[in-house]
Design an enzyme around this catalytic site. Structure first.
Site, PDB file in Angstrom:
ATOM      1  N   THR A  63       0.852  -1.199   0.000  1.00 10.09           N
ATOM      2  CA  THR A  63       0.000   0.000   0.000  1.00 10.09           C
ATOM      3  C   THR A  63       0.886   1.248   0.000  1.00 10.09           C
ATOM      4  O   THR A  63       0.645   2.198  -0.752  1.00 10.09           O
ATOM      5  CB  THR A  63      -0.932  -0.008   1.245  1.00 10.09           C
ATOM      6  OG1 THR A  63      -1.786  -1.149   1.145  1.00 10.09           O
ATOM      7  CG2 THR A  63      -1.759   1.252   1.341  1.00 10.09           C
ATOM      8  N   ASN A 148      -6.618  -9.481  -6.951  1.00 19.11           N
ATOM      9  CA  ASN A 148      -6.532 -10.165  -5.660  1.00 19.11           C
ATOM     10  C   ASN A 148      -7.811 -10.902  -5.294  1.00 19.11           C
ATOM     11  O   ASN A 148      -7.796 -11.777  -4.448  1.00 19.11           O
ATOM     12  CB  ASN A 148      -6.150  -9.185  -4.542  1.00 19.11           C
ATOM     13  CG  ASN A 148      -6.993  -7.944  -4.532  1.00 19.11           C
ATOM     14  OD1 ASN A 148      -7.095  -7.235  -5.526  1.00 19.11           O
ATOM     15  ND2 ASN A 148      -7.623  -7.667  -3.402  1.00 19.11           N
ATOM     16  N   GLN A 176       0.126  -9.700  -6.524  1.00 19.91           N
ATOM     17  CA  GLN A 176      -0.408 -11.056  -6.741  1.00 19.91           C
ATOM     18  C   GLN A 176       0.289 -11.781  -7.882  1.00 19.91           C
ATOM     19  O   GLN A 176      -0.161 -12.839  -8.301  1.00 19.91           O
ATOM     20  CB  GLN A 176      -1.918 -10.971  -7.019  1.00 19.91           C
ATOM     21  CG  GLN A 176      -2.737 -10.368  -5.893  1.00 19.91           C
ATOM     22  CD  GLN A 176      -2.899 -11.302  -4.700  1.00 19.91           C
ATOM     23  OE1 GLN A 176      -2.708 -12.521  -4.804  1.00 19.91           O
ATOM     24  NE2 GLN A 176      -3.255 -10.746  -3.559  1.00 19.91           N
ATOM     25  N   SER A 196       4.605  -7.057  -1.966  1.00 21.59           N
ATOM     26  CA  SER A 196       4.378  -7.145  -0.519  1.00 21.59           C
ATOM     27  C   SER A 196       4.965  -8.448   0.021  1.00 21.59           C
ATOM     28  O   SER A 196       4.749  -9.513  -0.570  1.00 21.59           O
ATOM     29  CB  SER A 196       2.865  -7.120  -0.271  1.00 21.59           C
ATOM     30  OG  SER A 196       2.599  -7.133   1.096  1.00 21.59           O
ATOM     31  N   HIS A 198       4.196 -10.190   2.727  1.00 21.77           N
ATOM     32  CA  HIS A 198       3.286 -11.204   3.293  1.00 21.77           C
ATOM     33  C   HIS A 198       2.547 -11.999   2.218  1.00 21.77           C
ATOM     34  O   HIS A 198       1.893 -12.991   2.522  1.00 21.77           O
ATOM     35  CB  HIS A 198       2.335 -10.598   4.333  1.00 21.77           C
ATOM     36  CG  HIS A 198       1.263  -9.700   3.827  1.00 21.77           C
ATOM     37  ND1 HIS A 198      -0.026 -10.118   3.683  1.00 21.77           N
ATOM     38  CD2 HIS A 198       1.281  -8.403   3.462  1.00 21.77           C
ATOM     39  CE1 HIS A 198      -0.768  -9.102   3.247  1.00 21.77           C
ATOM     40  NE2 HIS A 198       0.007  -8.053   3.106  1.00 21.77           N
ATOM     41  N   THR A 234      14.369   5.015   9.880  1.00 17.84           N
ATOM     42  CA  THR A 234      15.138   3.777  10.071  1.00 17.84           C
ATOM     43  C   THR A 234      14.333   2.590   9.557  1.00 17.84           C
ATOM     44  O   THR A 234      13.135   2.482   9.844  1.00 17.84           O
ATOM     45  CB  THR A 234      15.470   3.616  11.570  1.00 17.84           C
ATOM     46  OG1 THR A 234      16.193   4.774  11.964  1.00 17.84           O
ATOM     47  CG2 THR A 234      16.292   2.377  11.833  1.00 17.84           C
ATOM     48  N   CYS A 319      -9.314  -7.379   2.486  1.00 19.23           N
ATOM     49  CA  CYS A 319      -9.283  -6.078   3.147  1.00 19.23           C
ATOM     50  C   CYS A 319     -10.686  -5.595   3.480  1.00 19.23           C
ATOM     51  O   CYS A 319     -10.861  -4.700   4.286  1.00 19.23           O
ATOM     52  CB  CYS A 319      -8.577  -5.055   2.262  1.00 19.23           C
ATOM     53  SG  CYS A 319      -7.024  -5.681   1.644  1.00 19.23           S
TER      54      CYS A 319
HETATM   55  N1  PLP Z   1      -2.331  -4.826  -4.118  1.00 21.45           N
HETATM   56  C1  PLP Z   1      -2.846  -6.057  -4.160  1.00 21.45           C
HETATM   57  C2  PLP Z   1      -3.180  -6.666  -5.488  1.00 21.45           C
HETATM   58  C3  PLP Z   1      -3.068  -6.773  -2.983  1.00 21.45           C
HETATM   59  O1  PLP Z   1      -3.577  -8.003  -3.031  1.00 21.45           O
HETATM   60  C4  PLP Z   1      -2.721  -6.161  -1.747  1.00 21.45           C
HETATM   61  C5  PLP Z   1      -2.966  -6.857  -0.476  1.00 21.45           C
HETATM   62  O2  PLP Z   1      -3.696  -7.769  -0.383  1.00 21.45           O
HETATM   63  C6  PLP Z   1      -2.170  -4.873  -1.765  1.00 21.45           C
HETATM   64  C7  PLP Z   1      -2.000  -4.236  -2.967  1.00 21.45           C
HETATM   65  C8  PLP Z   1      -1.768  -4.191  -0.492  1.00 21.45           C
HETATM   66  O3  PLP Z   1      -0.681  -4.862   0.084  1.00 21.45           O
HETATM   67  P1  PLP Z   1      -0.248  -4.588   1.602  1.00 21.45           P
HETATM   68  O4  PLP Z   1      -1.106  -5.474   2.436  1.00 21.45           O
HETATM   69  O5  PLP Z   1       1.190  -4.963   1.672  1.00 21.45           O
HETATM   70  O6  PLP Z   1      -0.463  -3.156   1.862  1.00 21.45           O
END
Ligand code: PLP
Length: 377
Positions: A63, A148, A176, A196, A198, A234, A319
């Site tokens: 994000t 996503n 993705q 990202s 995670h 940092t 989300c």
């Molecule tokens: N873009 C996509 C396609 C995502 O699937 C996600 C998170 O699920 C994001 C952006 C945002 O990632 P983050 O959770 O690292 O902010």
């Protein structure tokens, strides 16, 4: 979390010197921390097929990467007294859509490309949008590589080529794509890309932005000289080290195996449960995501039933979980509000097995049968 990433996170959280050392410091502990940071930068760059690790900027999330790319370009355009024309799509992640809305309020021109019922974009529409850019404006195209919610893959390399040919810049939301599209690496026509940790088996709260050498954008955070003055503050070294380990482990991930499991899941579900619809079924999708709709079954009831059985699936975008807002992705694909509230997304990970798939389909069948029986009685 991926095993190697977990070990790296624990190691760097517990190591005296890396806790004490700041990669910006000259002393020995600082230099130890710096070499861990450099290593992670190389690992992430390598996973994206890049030769120059300095093109990687670590952030706190994808994000933040997306915000940095889009707002950074907007501020850069403002400095040059130019207007920003941002072209994106209706099925982007909220990180892009909300940033685009903000930039539109700030005076940027924003064009949203549409999708068809399979969630596919139209490259001719992109060409037309680029041709309609006001003279002297800076053109920035920002597209999601793969959705996503549905897993539908956009033709991002072709879109980047078209953008380059029209003199624009191209940002890819590759969250993705990495580790989910076999052979994915960044094409030379891509100027910026967000990822990202995670989403590839790394920890939460760390991301990266690829900035092609020579591409200029304003920093969002001002202060120290960290990350070559592109993001002051940092860095989160334990999370970044774990991100690097996760990126390195991707080369060993069996994407063909995950793809085969997803196909198995989809065919079993269709075979066992009548009235099943899979969104984007006719187009190319990433290996691990299936978006299902079941006739007469509301998403929340299904999610709750599956949760009680120990299965964690999401309704629409993760989300938005916890809220019953209809999915903007399904609405853009032409589904009505009720359908857009009822879809469930199943994501498979490298740890899933065929036995998991079978147990899940059994559970799904039971919950759906119960919901349909209650509706009918
Ligand atoms: N873009 C996509 C396609 C995502 O699937 C996600 C998170 O699920 C994001 C952006 C945002 O990632 P983050 O959770 O690292 O902010």
């Amino acid at each position: 979390m991926e095993q190697g990433a977990h070990s790296a996170l624990l190691l760097f959280s517990s190591l005296e010197e890396s806790n004490f050392g700041n990669p910006s410091s000259i002393h020995w502990a600082g230099q130890k921390a710096k070499s861990a940071l450099d290593k992670a930068r190389e690992q992430v760059a390598q996973a994206l097929g890049l030769e120059d690790p300095e093109e990687i900027l670590f952030t706190g999330s994808a994000t933040e990467s997306i915000n940095t790319a889009l707002k950074g370009f907007f501020f850069q355009a403002q400095k040059q007294n130019k207007k920003l024309h941002l072209i994106t799509s209706e099925t982007e992640h909220e990180a892009t859509l909300e940033t685009a809305k903000f930039l539109s309020d700030m005076g940027a021109l924003v064009t949203y490309l549409k999708v068809n019922s399979q969630g596919e974009m139209n490259l001719e529409e992109l060409k037309a949008a680029l041709e309609q850019s006001p003279a002297e404006s800076i053109k920035l195209v920002s597209l999601i590589a793969a959705n996503n919610e549905t897993g539908v893959i956009f033709p991002f390399n072709e879109a980047a080529k078209i953008t380059k040919e029209s003199g624009g810049f191209f940002h890819l939301d590759a969250v993705q794509a990495l580790g989910k599209i076999p052979g994915f690496v960044l094409d030379k026509n891509i100027d910026l890309a967000s990822i990202s940790a995670h989403k590839i088996g790394g920890p939460k709260g760390v991301g990266a932005l690829y900035i092609k050498r020579g591409v200029k954008l304003e920093a969002l955070l001002h202060g120290g000289a960290q990350e070559r003055k592109r993001r002051a503050g940092t860095v989160n070294l334990p999370a970044i080290a774990a991100f690097g380990a996760a990126a390195q482990a991707l080369s060993k991930r069996d994407l063909a195996g995950i793809d085969a499991l997803r196909k198995k899941l989809e065919s079993l579900v269709k075979e066992k449960i009548s009235g099943t619809h899979i969104q984007g079924e006719k187009t190319s999708r990433i290996v691990n995501t299936s978006n299902f709709l079941f006739d007469g079954v509301r998403g929340e009831s299904l999610l709750m039933g599956l949760d009680l059985m120990g299965f964690a699936v999401s309704s629409g975008s993760a989300c938005n979980s916890g809220s019953i807002l209809p999915s903007h992705v399904l609405l853009a694909m032409g589904f009505d509000k009720l359908a857009a509230q009822s879809a469930v997304r199943v994501s498979l990970g490298p740890e899933n097995t065929e036995a998991d798939i079978k147990a899940f389909v059994e559970g799904l069948f039971k919950v759906i049968s119960r919901i349909r029986a209650t509706r009918g009685s």
